[in-house]
Design an enzyme around this catalytic site. Sequence first.
Site, PDB file in Angstrom:
ATOM      1  N   ASP A  53      42.950  40.840  41.818  1.00 42.00           N
ATOM      2  CA  ASP A  53      41.927  41.293  42.407  1.00 42.00           C
ATOM      3  C   ASP A  53      41.243  40.425  41.763  1.00 42.00           C
ATOM      4  OD1 ASP A  53      41.093  41.561  40.116  1.00 42.00           O
ATOM      5  OD2 ASP A  53      41.353  43.621  39.853  1.00 42.00           O
ATOM      6  N   SER A  54      40.333  39.542  42.002  1.00 49.34           N
ATOM      7  CA  SER A  54      39.331  38.114  41.955  1.00 49.34           C
ATOM      8  C   SER A  54      38.864  38.447  43.694  1.00 49.34           C
ATOM      9  CB  SER A  54      39.314  37.175  41.252  1.00 49.34           C
ATOM     10  OG  SER A  54      41.095  36.302  41.521  1.00 49.34           O
ATOM     11  N   LYS A 122      50.944  43.548  38.459  1.00 48.28           N
ATOM     12  CA  LYS A 122      50.237  43.299  37.366  1.00 48.28           C
ATOM     13  C   LYS A 122      48.981  44.618  37.235  1.00 48.28           C
ATOM     14  CE  LYS A 122      46.552  39.545  36.305  1.00 48.28           C
ATOM     15  NZ  LYS A 122      45.456  40.681  36.216  1.00 48.28           N
ATOM     16  N   GLU A 191      43.279  36.316  28.759  1.00 45.13           N
ATOM     17  CA  GLU A 191      42.071  35.596  29.532  1.00 45.13           C
ATOM     18  C   GLU A 191      41.075  35.740  28.090  1.00 45.13           C
ATOM     19  OE1 GLU A 191      41.099  37.761  33.362  1.00 45.13           O
ATOM     20  OE2 GLU A 191      39.141  36.481  33.245  1.00 45.13           O
TER      21      GLU A 191
END
Length: 291
Positions: A53-54, A122, A191
């Site tokens: 979704d970045s 994800k 992350e």
Amino acid sequence: MSSIENKSIKRVTVRDLQRMKGSGEKIVALTASDFSFARLFDRSGVDLILVGDSLAMVSLGHENTLSITLDEMLHHCKAVARGSCKSFLVGDMPFLSYQINVADAVKNAGRFLSEAGMNGVKLEGGLMIVNTVEAIVRAGIPVMGHIGLMPQYVNQIGGYIVQGNDISKANSLLEDALALEKAGCFALVLESIPQQLGHYITDKLSIPTIGIGSGVYCDGQVLVGYDLLGLFEEFKPKFVKRYGNLSSQIIKAVEQYSREVKDSSFPTKNYSHMMSPDEFKSFLDAKNDQL
Ligand code: KIV
């Protein structure tokens, strides 16, 4: 099936990713958001393509990842699926597509497979989304977890900052990781956590960890494709290594195109469709007859 799918090429599966963890072969993952990049990454041998979704930021210009919708994500996933025939494909479930209730989360996750050609989804979150992960996995949908810095929680976190760098936060990340593995995740994105913690969690899990800003001991690495290629220049997190500088190459190419259009050196005959002189003469003669 993707439009370029070649039946003789075998797509990476969750079993391959699991086997890679077992044998110590690192997993190469990259994000993509359109057909052409997916095709190039797939041809380059990337094991896993994440439609992250970045893309809300790097492809659509939003300030963060919160405003992308489920339909927009599915639109990009479909394009990526058309460009890939080998990589394992994961679609990122956007903000509020899985947090409201479990039934909607399963239905929305299913759309990534049934409509958009993804192989898995994800979700960001630890213990608090374990029930949702279990329900999605029960429906036969492979789930990749995502803990540490979770961009969908940026307003709660207060920025894109390193996570798990004190004892209590490190402990809760370990608990999150173990709970997600138990819930059935096939892999876990870590992350922006300290390298030592990334290493420790990786050793404690039997599923592969995919690190981004979490050190070299994760079972694989993921980067945003535009970051790796030097296409996104708004900001550069510490963990981003630019393997190319496509922005400056693109600007150079477009400036040259622009100069050549302005001075009429483009298009030359090589780039133009030509009528034979005889045909054109007949055309002109016919025109003259009509006058
Ligand atoms: O959206 C994304 O690109 C991601 C990766 C950074 C893991 O979630």
